[in-house]
Every structure is written in C-alpha cells, then in structure tokens.
Design a protein around this motif. Structure first.
Motif, PDB file in Angstrom:
ATOM      1  N   SER A  13      32.144  50.569  74.735  1.00 42.61           N
ATOM      2  CA  SER A  13      32.290  50.302  73.306  1.00 42.61           C
ATOM      3  C   SER A  13      33.294  49.174  73.103  1.00 42.61           C
ATOM      4  O   SER A  13      34.005  48.787  74.024  1.00 42.61           O
ATOM      5  CB  SER A  13      32.763  51.577  72.603  1.00 42.61           C
ATOM      6  OG  SER A  13      32.896  51.352  71.221  1.00 42.61           O
ATOM      7  N   THR A  50      35.086  55.536  68.420  1.00 42.72           N
ATOM      8  CA  THR A  50      33.712  55.615  68.908  1.00 42.72           C
ATOM      9  C   THR A  50      33.174  57.038  68.739  1.00 42.72           C
ATOM     10  O   THR A  50      32.000  57.228  68.417  1.00 42.72           O
ATOM     11  CB  THR A  50      33.657  55.173  70.381  1.00 42.72           C
ATOM     12  OG1 THR A  50      34.283  53.905  70.497  1.00 42.72           O
ATOM     13  CG2 THR A  50      32.224  55.071  70.871  1.00 42.72           C
ATOM     14  N   PRO A  57      28.812  53.034  70.420  1.00 45.94           N
ATOM     15  CA  PRO A  57      28.849  52.605  71.817  1.00 45.94           C
ATOM     16  C   PRO A  57      27.641  51.733  72.140  1.00 45.94           C
ATOM     17  O   PRO A  57      26.561  51.920  71.581  1.00 45.94           O
ATOM     18  CB  PRO A  57      28.800  53.914  72.602  1.00 45.94           C
ATOM     19  CG  PRO A  57      28.200  54.906  71.665  1.00 45.94           C
ATOM     20  CD  PRO A  57      28.579  54.467  70.280  1.00 45.94           C
ATOM     21  N   ASP A  70      26.041  59.959  69.168  1.00 47.59           N
ATOM     22  CA  ASP A  70      26.508  58.575  69.307  1.00 47.59           C
ATOM     23  C   ASP A  70      25.774  57.581  68.423  1.00 47.59           C
ATOM     24  O   ASP A  70      26.161  56.433  68.344  1.00 47.59           O
ATOM     25  CB  ASP A  70      26.469  58.149  70.782  1.00 47.59           C
ATOM     26  CG  ASP A  70      25.182  58.520  71.459  1.00 47.59           C
ATOM     27  OD1 ASP A  70      24.215  57.782  71.310  1.00 47.59           O
ATOM     28  OD2 ASP A  70      25.155  59.589  72.114  1.00 47.59           O
TER      29      ASP A  70
END
Lengths: 245, 597, 293
Positions: A13, A50, A57, A70
């Motif tokens: 990230s 993140t 990411p 995510d």
C-alpha cells in the motif's frame, strides 16, 4: 487458542507513486492488544489507514472476522466494527464536544436513549469531557482533543479499536489516564490495535508487538520478550539499523 | 527564431492555402468570412492560452478585452480618422492597460473570486459599450470600419484580408511560443503548478500573474482589431459573457497548453454551428455539453489527447531500450569532506511560532556554521518543519530573530530569503508535476536571469544566451547528481528520483545554505545510500546544509552536527553519536518509563 | 420618504432572492470546495417547474411550490452526480469542476429553451391584489411574499443544520471528510444532499422572483452572478453573511437604478463588489486562504 480477528496477507500500500508498505503480513486475535512499533515513516500509520479503508492496498488481502474488507470504503468498514482513531486526532473543529461524540454513532442506527447511554459511558471514562461538553472542537487543548477522539471512536461500539499515537502531545498524567483506559477497554472485550511512539508504554499495554522498518515487518514477538531485549531498544533509535549492514 | 518557424511552417502553409481550397460561389465566400472570424477568435483565444493554460488563472472577461480592442480601433479609425496600423497598435495598448489594471486589483484573490471579478468586468464593459451612445454608438454599433493597406497596396478583399489575419495570427502565435520557451514562461508554468514552490525559487507571484493578465488582454484586443476590420461592423452584443465562455471553450477543446491546439479549437468552435446545423436549436446545448465532456474525459483537450497518445506510443517503444537507471551509483566521493569552520552562517535567536493556541516553536536558539551539515531531529510534532518554514519565509515568526550572513532575514518573504542565498526542498516534494525534470531545474535558475518581457518578445540575444546558460547549468547540476532522464515529466518519475530533481532545483542557482526537509523519507535502502553520496557531493561543492531527518543511520552517515528538538525547544546538541546517547533524547524518543496501572 | 421605504422593501426583497442563492453557493463551496456556476440555472428550473405545475397541471400554488422546490433539489443531486462525482478524486480539480459547471450551465439553459420555447412565461403572484397599503406606503405584495418565504426557509434550514443529526453530519463532512468517513458518514450522500439543498434554495428563489419578471431560460444568469457577489461580500458558508451580503446587493441595485441610472442597473452590484474587494480582499467575515505546506 484465540482465533484471528484481523488478518493482513502480503499487503502492499502507499500514496500514489510512493510505496509505503511492502508485503506486510500480520494478524490480530480476538481480545488482544497489539502494538505496531517503528521509527517515523516506517509505515505504521499507513497500515492503520489501509485497514480502515482510507487507503486501498495495491496487492494482498485483508480479512476481518472471516470476510475480505480490502476493497470496502471506510464508511462500510466502520459498520463492520472497526473504529480508527486517526493520527492528529481529527476532531471536527466546528462541532461541540457533544456533537463530535454524536458523530461517532454514524455507523449504525441508534435510539436516543442508546446514544445518551453511550455518551454517559464515554464521560465516565473521560470525566474531563463533561466540563467541556458545549465547547467547539477547535478550542480544546491537544490532550482534550485526544480524549475526545478516543471517546468518539468508542461511540462506534467497535469490536476492533485502532489508535494512532494516542499519547502524542499529551502531558504524562494524561498519558497514564489514556493508557489505563486502553487497558480497561481491552478488558471489556474490545480488541485493540495500537500505533505508539512511546515504546515503553506500548510494550506495557500490549500483548504482542510488530516492529516495522521501511514498510516491512522485521520482527514479531510478545511484548514480554521485547521488553527483556536491550538490543531491541537501541535498534529503535535506528542508529544500529541498516547503516550497519 | 528559425526553429519555431520551421516547426510550424507546414501548418502555416496549409492555413494559407485554405482560401484556395474553398468551393466557388456564395458558400465559399461564406466559409471565407468564417475563416477570417476564426483567425480573430484564435488570436484572442491564444491570450487565454497564456492566462489559463500557462499561468492557471481563470478569466471570463476575454470577450471584454476583445470588445475593448475592437471598439478602440473602430472609434479611432472611423471617427477620428487615425491610420489603420496606428489605430490597431493603440487598440492593443488600451486593452493591455485595462488588463494590467484589472489584474493588479484582482489577482490577490483566490481563483473563484478572480473568476467573478472578471465576470463583473465583462458585464460592466458590455453595459458601457451598449449604453455610451456618444462614444460607441450604443446598440447600433459602428460601421464602415476600414481595412488595412500595406506599402500603398490596399488589402480590401476578403481573401487578402484573410492573409493579413493569418499573418497577425502567426505573429501572435510566435509571441506566445517565444514566451512559453523563455525564462518568464517557465515562471508562469511554475506558478500554475505550485505557487509556494515557485515563490521559494525567487519568482514574484504577483508580478508574474499581472504580466500574464496583460498579455492575455493585449492579445484579446488584437483579436478584436481583426474582428472589427474583418466584419467591417461591430455592435455590443458580440462582446458578451457568452463570447467569453466561447473563448474558454476554444482553449479547452483544443488543448489549453497548446498553441496549435488553441488555433484548431478556435476553428472547431467557430465551424461547429455549421456542422451541427442539423441539430438546429440543440446546437448551443451540444456546445455546452462539449465543454463538460472535454473537461471530464480529456483534461488536456483534443490536441493534448492526441499528443499524449503519440507520446505514450513513443515512450512504449523506447521503454525497453533504456534500462532502469542506477541512481548516482557512479558519483565519486573520494575527495575529503570539507571541515566545518567556526564562522557563523545562520543564527536563530529565541524563535517562537504559534498556531492559534499551539506553540510549535518555543524560544529556539540554533547556530549553523559555514561548512556544517547540520541536522535537526526530534519526535513527531516537535516543531522541526515549522522552523524550516519560518526560516524560508513561508510562515511569519511570533518572536525572536534570524540572522543570515550578518543580515537579518526575520519574516522576509520567500523571494527575499531566496535572494539572500537560502534555498530549500519540501517534505512532500513540491516539484512542478507537469514540467519535465530539466524544466523543473531550469525554474530553479530563474533568479539568475535578467531579461524582462519586452526583451523576451523582441527576442534579444541576451535572452537566448541566458536561457541556454540556464539549461546548460540545469543539465550540469542534474548530471553532477547522476541524473539523466531530463525530458521525463516530474510526475512520472519514481519517488527517489523526484527527490534528486528537487535537490538539483534547489542548488542550481548556487545558494549558500540548503535546507532539506526529510530528504530520505519514503526512500528504500539503495535510494537512501545514493542520497548520502549526493549530499556528500553537495557538501564537497561547498554548500552548508540544514536538514530535518528521521532515518538515524542516514543522519549518522551525513551530518556533522545534530540538534534535537522536543516540544518546540532544543533539548540537546552535539555530534550525532553524542546526542543519541543523551538520556534526554532517548526519553524524548522512547518516552518516559511511566507506571500507569 | 414613502418612496425610500418602498425602494427599501424592493431592495430587501430582491436581496432575499440573492441571499437564498448566495447561501447555496456557500454551502457547496464549504462542503466540497466547488464553485457552481450553474447555480442560477436552478432558479430558472424552479420557475419553469412552477409554470408547469401551477399553470400546466393546475395544482394549488402551495403544492406546486413545494413540488417545484423539491424537483429543483432533485435536479441538483443529479447534477452533482454527473458533474462533480466523476472529478471528485482528481487532484487539483477546482478549476476543471468550475469550468464544467460553466459548460453545464450553457447546456441546461439551452435544453430548457428548447423544451419551453423562446416565448417568456408569466407566473401570477400568489396574492391577487396589485398593491397593498402599509401605513401610507403602497407595496407590491409579492415583495412581502418573497421576504416572508425567505425568512421561513432560512429558519427551517438553520434548524436542520444546527438541530438535527443529519445536519451535523453534513457539517462534519465539510470540516473533515476523511474523519467523517471513519465515523461511517457516507460522504457521497452528503455531497448529494448539499447540492440538493443549495439547488432547492435556488429553485425557491427563482419561482419567488418569477412573478416580478418573466420566466425565460436565461433569467437565472444575472441573478446568480449578483448572488455570487453577495456570497463574496458576506463570506462563503455563513448564513448571516449570505443574508447581509444579499440584502446589501439588493439595496445597492434598487437605489442605484432609481437615483443614479436605470441603464446601468446591473453594473452597480459589480462595481460595488470590485471596490469592496480592493478594500477588503477576503470578504466581510474573512476566509482562510492560507495554503498548507
């Protein structure tokens, strides 16, 4: 054996062209307090951002309570039960203390009574805030803002609370109070992921620690093991870091 | 002067031959008047290219300047019988003066205010043109506007006048081209990209913006002259807010940074109603939609998109050939490092800076000697960056003083600090993203140039010499730092190389003191090692440095002296090794060993 | 004296119209940092919707008014979806968004011109009486309607923004969008709501002023430009500022047109603005323009 609540697998990230995290893997188990240590710019705050969805990411997966998060937006992630108290406190400057706390409940539908009960609970933890109830966020001192920011995070009734440098800029007596609170919150069953520059405090409050350097995890251990390791403390100042290798 | 002419020659030839390609008869004659119209619009739009495209300022008053030029020319030519060329020059001058005044009173404003003030000016101008009967003829306008003659040869037919317009357009294009490629053009672009960084390298924000505004107004006025003479008749309704929006559309659709794009855009917008005639009443709606679509999907306009496409293909082809560059691997660092003298270069006394209730810097005292590589370290939020920002003139101090080479520079402007010999880099790299690496560094040399606007537009040899010198100096500096990807846009460079370019930009003009704000942040091990050798090299060149840094091994490798800050105060100073062993410093970094439970 | 009072009422009424739109400008600017040059077109949209609903569909005036205001707001939400959202994440998007709103403004005006045709519409005033007498001064009742409706709308908005959780979430998003997202506030919805409120305000302004003029596709442009001047004078984002700025512009225009020159009516507000900005370049209530390093 406790189950993994949060799991980061090979996360990369960063910000635009800057890669701040290279292949970070870590896990946080149900009921733990975990601390991320490392010098400025090692990637600690980026890791929290993140997880909470402020950054996405470019590689790897993040799993929370068995589901991938995510690709989700921060608005959605906080609804799943992760509250992120960001670096720099970020209280709403033009809202009063009460209104700031109220905003913390934006992740769910709440009744008025429930809100009042939650506010009362936060005021019990931070009695100072009661006195400041009608004051605007910008007019608070750094320590007061920090208490408000943590209180606001608690208003979300998180199962995982992420705190970014809660001791930053606080007087020692307030720092003690904040860390007592973190321990208490954790005992009440909230899992805590902490970024802390005060290594001694971090090692005391947490069960396990990860040491980050240049966007990588270079060490993972229990805090007891690290506390006993004198070389580790020296390495945190960075003087014996990669310059020697 | 030869190169640009050769470059644009094919384009010019095509434009010059256009009248010969038109169909015969009335349709052809009509198209010819549209071509003349296009030329006049294009000249005015080129003014916006300078203002909007280069300097990034918004103006919705281009039609007002167009009108001021047209009316000044018509009034002088028709009422007062002033000769054509004299009236034309006067018209351009009057428009430029209006632009200068409007620029001076409004450019201190943020861009949305600026836009509104220009709209206000536009509306007032149109009202005056429509209502001042004695001067402008009111809504009836002015007719019988003359066309020019040259060396006794009258240029009266539409075809002849088209070539006159084309010549004027070519002149305007040359002016804009020359400006773009000069030192002043670099300053304009730098302002558009980042005002704070531009000011830090000695560019006066206000003067440069006012210059852009008057050039835009002058070209607007010149376009107005062509329009008046081409149409032989003017009335106030032409110089409306909508015409200003149209000029905007021309520049945007074509490509706001491109001369050719602007000219093509002018043609497109002028001929569009003809093409869209089948849409009937929807023509104007499509026009508006076109602006939206271009802004949303083609930020660089049609021509820009085309150029980007070509550039992309070209870079794809060469990408394989150029291996990834090893940064600064070849820099020799065998020479002994200069030893710090005891001569005081910079002295900070009792410096205090507050933000609202927060005291970021609290009575700091600090001395940097000539030849030092001084480093300022301390935990997050200890006030280090604030010190640098006060030092470089970005923030004003609340108390205390700064003395540099014996002179006080407390609360000097960024310009003045730069002129005194202090240069800097920024924590979050403030390169000009759309400029190439080389152009970025050339901007750093701005303060060394001397040729102004008149000299630039008249193409005086000294201007070219200075520009060549700046480019040579920039290449040399980048080369000395082991960097050779001169023509890559800054935003496309990897992070570590952006740092190198920023450092080159800061040292190209030969400062005495270099301030570096976290130069190693975000760099990997190899890049950090390369950076160390670059700083060695700069140190060898005789520069004194003051840097903020967190990476202690990097600090240990470059610094000759360290200062530690905590809570806005200096808590320790000495060699890097000694301060890192200081218990106060360890406590500041690792925290108190408090019992809280 | 009677004339001065009459003119003052006219000026305040006109100023109320500007204030409604000016506050909308400020709302959008402070929450999403966008200057919406199409704001005036929503005044026009509100007026045309009123024409369709009141004259076309024969609804009672109050129902037509509520629906027209709501529809204008809905158009505003759609507008932000098409114009603002695509560019929300682009860096340095201030200028491009502003230019896109200029383009959208041209587009909207032309579409309404095509739909409703070039012949202006006349909206009746809510009160049938031509004038009413108030202590020796005869007043056109629509002016009082405008002032009353503006006051009511502003009071309603003040309650919404200061007194409800949603209003606070709107403020929180404007103050720190990232922190708001971390709280779970859906910032995209907040942006839509902001645009909807601002454009609904403009719609209300348009249908209130329509009985005084005629309804045409370009009626919003000059109103909005003066409202923008009012927003700058009053300071962006402050309701009191918008009201003060609006009323001062309204008074200057009315008195200037009567006592100095009717022809230059539209020039006075801008002359005033330019002079004002030379004297006080940051607006009446000041705005922080410093850039963070």
């Amino acid at each position: 054996m406790m189950s993994n609540m949060l799991e980061l697998a090979a996360i990369r990230s960063g910000y635009g062209a800057v890669v701040a995290l290279h292949e970070i893997s870590l896990e946080v188990r149900q009921g733990e307090t975990v601390v991320l240590l490392g010098v400025n710019g090692a990637g600690k705050s980026t890791t929290l951002k993140t997880i909470s969805g402020l950054l996405h990411p470019t590689r790897g997966t993040i799993t929370f309570q068995g589901e991938r998060i995510d690709r989700l937006a921060p608005e959605t992630i906080v609804r799943r039960g992760i509250a992120h108290v960001p670096e720099g406190r970020r209280v709403f400057p033009g809202l009063t203390v009460r209104e700031n706390l109220l905003m913390g409940t934006s992740n769910r539908r709440v009744t008025r009574a429930e809100t009042e009960r939650d506010i009362a609970r936060v005021l019990e933890i931070f009695p100072d805030l009661e006195r400041l109830y009608g004051q605007m966020g910008w007019s608070l001192s750094g320590g007061q803002q920090q208490m408000l920011a943590i209180g606001r995070g608690l208003m979300a009734r998180p199962v995982l609370l992420m705190l970014d440098e809660p001791s930053l800029g606080l007087a020692p007596v307030i720092v003690k109070q904040v860390f007592r609170t973190i321990e208490m919150i954790n005992r009440q069953g909230v899992t805590v992921l902490l970024v802390e520059q005060n290594v001694n405090l971090g090692l005391k409050v947490a069960h396990r620690a990860y040491l980050l350097e240049n966007g990588r995890i270079i060490r993972a251990a229990t805090t007891d093991a690290l506390a006993a390791d004198q070389e580790f403390r020296r390495s945190l100042l960075g003087a014996s870091g990669h310059g020697a290798d | 002067m030869i190169k640009p002419i050769l470059k644009f020659l094919p384009f010019l030839i095509v434009l010059a031959l256009l009248p010969l390609m038109l169909p015969a008869g009335r349709l052809g004659a009509y198209y010819l008047t549209l071509l003349i119209l296009t030329a006049s619009y294009a000249v005015a739009a080129l003014g916006l290219t300078v203002l909007l495209g280069y300097s990034g300022q918004i103006s919705l008053a281009q039609a007002a300047f167009f009108g001021i030029g047209a009316y000044t020319f018509a009034i002088l030519g028709v009422h007062d019988g002033v000769p054509f060329w004299l009236a034309a020059i006067a018209a351009v001058a009057v428009a430029a003066v209006f632009g200068l005044v409007l620029g001076m009173i409004s450019l201190r404003l943020a861009s949305h205010y600026l836009a509104l003030v220009t709209i206000g000016f536009q509306i007032i101008t149109q009202l005056v043109l429509a209502n001042w009967h004695a001067l402008t003829g009111g809504p009836d306008g002015i007719s019988n506007i003359p066309r020019p003659s040259l060396f006794g040869f009258a240029l009266q037919t539409d075809e002849q006048f088209y070539w006159v317009s084309l010549a004027v357009l070519a002149l305007a294009a040359y002016v804009v081209y020359r400006l773009r490629n000069s030192r002043l053009g670099g300053a304009l672009l730098a302002l558009r990209e980042d005002e704070i960084a531009a000011a830090a390298y000695g560019i006066s924000v206000f003067r440069t913006k006012v210059m852009a505004f008057s050039i835009a107004a002058a070209l607007g006025g010149l376009g107005g002259v062509l329009y008046a003479s081409g149409s032989l008749y003017i009335s106030p309704d032409v110089f409306s807010f909508y015409q200003s929006v149209s000029f905007f559309a021309m520049v945007l659709v074509g490509g706001r940074e491109s001369i050719v794009g602007t000219i093509l855009g002018s043609g497109l917008v002028t001929f569009l109603p003809e093409v869209l005639r089948f849409l009937q009443s929807y023509t104007v709606a499509v026009y508006g939609l076109l602006i939206v679509v271009v802004v949303l999907f083609l930020p660089n306009g049609l021509y820009g998109a085309l150029a980007d496409g070509v550039g992309f293909l070209r870079s794809r082809r060469t990408a394989g050939a150029a291996p990834a560059e090893q940064l600064a691997a070849t820099i020799a660092t065998t020479a002994p490092r200069p030893v710090a003298t005891s001569e005081t270069l910079l002295e900070i006394k009792d410096l205090t800076k507050r933000f609202g209730g927060v005291t970021a810097v609290n009575g700091l005292n600090l001395t940097v000697c000539k030849g030092d590589v001084a480093v300022l370290i301390g935990p997050n939020g200890s006030g280090k960056t604030t010190v640098l920002n006060v030092l470089s003139g970005i923030y004003a101090a609340n108390g205390g003083g700064i003395v540099f080479r014996g002179g006080t520079i407390t609360n000097a402007s960024p310009n003045q600090v730069h002129a005194a010999g202090i240069s800097r880099t920024f924590q979050n790299i403030r390169l000009f993203p759309e400029l190439t690496a080389l152009e970025n560094v050339v901007v750093g040399y701005f303060s060394k140039g001397t040729v102004g606007l008149a000299g630039t537009l008249l193409s005086v040899p000294r201007g070219y010499r200075e520009e060549r010198e700046a480019v040579a100096k920039a290449r040399e500096t980048l080369g000395a730092l082991g960097f050779s990807r001169f023509d890559v846009r800054a935003k496309h460079l990897p992070y570590g190389q952006q740092r190198i370019v920023e450092i080159a930009r800061a040292i190209v003009a030969g400062p005495t003191l270099l301030l570096l704000d976290e130069p190693a942040a975000g760099m990997n091990h190899e890049e950090t090692a390369a950076l160390s050798s670059i700083l060695y090299r700069i140190h060898e060149l005789g520069l004194t440095m003051l840097l903020i840094e967190h990476d202690m091994s990097f600090v240990a490798s470059v610094a000759t002296r360290a200062y530690v800050m905590d809570f806005g105060q200096k808590i320790s100073e000495g060699s890097v090794q000694s301060v890192l062993a200081d218990p106060a410093v360890i406590k500041a970094y690792l925290g108190d060993d408090v019992e809280y439970a | 004296m009677a004339e001065i009072i009459q003119l003052a009422i006219t000026g305040v009424a006109l100023g109320s119209i500007y204030a409604l739109i000016a506050f909308g400008f400020g709302l959008i600017y402070t929450s999403v940092n966008v200057v919406n040059f199409a704001q005036g077109d929503f005044a026009m949209i509100g007026a045309y919707f009123m024409v369709s609903l009141e004259l076309g569909a024969r609804l009672p005036w109050w129902l037509a008014l509520i629906l027209a205001v709501l529809l204008a707001g809905a158009c505003g939400a759609l507008f932000q979806l098409l114009i603002y959202q695509p560019m929300r994440r682009r860096p340095r998007n201030f200028l491009p968004v502003m230019i896109a709103t200029v383009g959208a403004s041209v587009f909207i005006e032309q579409i309404f011109l095509v739909i409703y045709g070039p012949v202006p519409f006349q909206l009746p005033s809510i009160f049938k009486a031509q004038t009413i007498r108030l202590g020796g001064v005869s007043v056109y009742p629509q002016y009082l309607v405008i002032i009353g409706a503006t006051a009511a709308m502003m009071a309603l908005l003040r309650w919404f923004i200061e007194g409800t959780k949603l209003g606070k979430q709107l403020q929180a998003t404007a103050q720190d969008a990232d922190a708001a997202r971390l709280m779970g506030i859906r910032v995209a919805r907040m942006a839509a709501l902001t645009f909807a409120i601002s454009t609904a305000l403009a719609g209300l302004a348009g249908l209130l002023i329509a009985p005084l003029y005629t309804v045409t596709s370009t009626m919003g442009t000059s109103i909005a430009l003066k409202a923008f001047a009012a927003a700058i004078i009053g300071g962006f984002g402050s309701m009191t500022g918008a009201i003060l700025g609006g009323i001062s512009i309204g008074l200057i225009e009315t008195f200037g047109a009567t006592y100095i020159s009717g022809t230059y009516r539209d020039a006075f507000p801008f002359l005033f603005l330019i002079i004002f900005l030379i004297i006080k370049p940051v607006g009446l209530f000041g705005e922080k323009v410093s850039q963070k390093v």
